[in-house]
Enzyme design. Structure first.
Site, short mmCIF file in Angstrom:
data_model
loop_
_atom_site.label_atom_id
_atom_site.label_comp_id
_atom_site.label_asym_id
_atom_site.label_seq_id
_atom_site.Cartn_x
_atom_site.Cartn_y
_atom_site.Cartn_z
N HIS A 41 15.07 -24.68 -18.86
CA HIS A 41 16.42 -25.10 -19.14
C HIS A 41 17.11 -23.91 -19.77
O HIS A 41 17.72 -23.23 -19.24
CB HIS A 41 16.75 -26.39 -20.14
CG HIS A 41 17.98 -26.66 -20.47
ND1 HIS A 41 18.15 -27.18 -21.72
CD2 HIS A 41 19.01 -26.56 -19.90
CE1 HIS A 41 19.50 -27.32 -22.08
NE2 HIS A 41 20.09 -27.24 -20.57
N CYS B 52 14.05 -28.41 -28.16
CA CYS B 52 15.57 -27.96 -28.11
C CYS B 52 16.66 -29.16 -27.47
O CYS B 52 17.46 -29.38 -28.14
CB CYS B 52 15.47 -26.52 -27.53
SG CYS B 52 14.78 -25.33 -28.14
N HIS B 53 16.02 -29.33 -26.32
CA HIS B 53 16.87 -30.38 -25.57
C HIS B 53 16.31 -31.44 -24.98
O HIS B 53 17.08 -32.24 -24.16
CB HIS B 53 17.85 -29.46 -24.63
CG HIS B 53 18.56 -28.28 -25.21
ND1 HIS B 53 18.13 -27.06 -25.08
CD2 HIS B 53 19.91 -28.38 -25.71
CE1 HIS B 53 18.97 -26.21 -25.86
NE2 HIS B 53 20.09 -27.11 -26.22
N GLY B 54 15.08 -31.73 -25.31
CA GLY B 54 14.52 -32.84 -25.01
C GLY B 54 13.78 -33.06 -23.52
O GLY B 54 13.54 -34.00 -23.16
#
Length: 200
Positions: A140, A164-166
């Site tokens: 990502h 960080c963003h799952g």
């Protein structure tokens, strides 16, 4: 004293020598001129080479880059179900010894459910299906996922989890949930023995 007619026919008797051509050149003069031309071109070629060599040489990778171009990994101490973190070209590298249960879980997932469809066989080497080697960089935004270290969160699919963003990866390091568009990248590698791998 020479007459005017004699002077016009031969204005300077010292200019014309025996064997001169109609342009006043001798064979010796032609050879000397050819030699000077060849010498000048050769000198220019050597000069161009001397200037170009350092410019070309600076484009070669430096010694420290060449040293980092491959990574040797000793697999002997990695138990089934365990993973280690090392580095490859200044990036984290995950090396995981999959258990038979983890292999079965990865193989049970239909490719139609995967965002970036790949089988476990495509992500491992023939005869070494239990060894999963990937870069530890989330696809990502480049964070380092958890799951390779002892006691780290492996996420809902038992592989890796990016804090960080799952983004969540399964036991074959394939993206299953979250914003990451691709599976964790599998670099080029080869087994040099049953317990040693060269990455890169």
């Amino acid at each position: 004293m020479a007459s005017v007619d004699e002077t016009l026919e031969n204005p300077d008797p010292f200019l014309e020598k025996e064997g001169d051509s109609e342009h006043g050149d001798t064979d010796g003069d032609v050879r000397r001129r050819d030699f000077l031309s060849i010498a000048a071109v050769s000198f220019a070629g050597v000069g161009a080479g001397v200037v170009a060599l350092p410019l070309i040489n600076q484009m070669n990778p430096s010694a420290d880059v060449l040293a980092l171009s491959t990574t040797e990994v000793d697999l002997a101490g990695i138990e089934p179900g365990q993973a280690i973190k090392t580095s490859f070209r200044k990036q984290p590298l995950f090396v995981r010894n999959l258990t038979p249960k983890e292999i079965a879980e990865a193989e049970a997932v239909p490719l139609s459910e995967l965002r970036d469809p790949q089988t476990l066989e495509q992500r491992t080497k023939t005869g070494h299906k239990n060894w999963l080697i990937t870069l530890g960089v989330c696809t990502h935004l480049g964070c380092v996922p958890l799951g390779a270290g002892e006691g780290e969160n492996k996420g809902p699919f038992g592989g890796y989890f990016c804090p960080c963003h799952g983004s969540a990866y399964d036991t074959a390091a394939r993206i299953r949930q979250g914003p990451a568009p691709k599976n964790l990248f599998v670099p080029e590698y080869e087994f040099t023995s049953d317990t040693h791998v060269t990455v890169g």
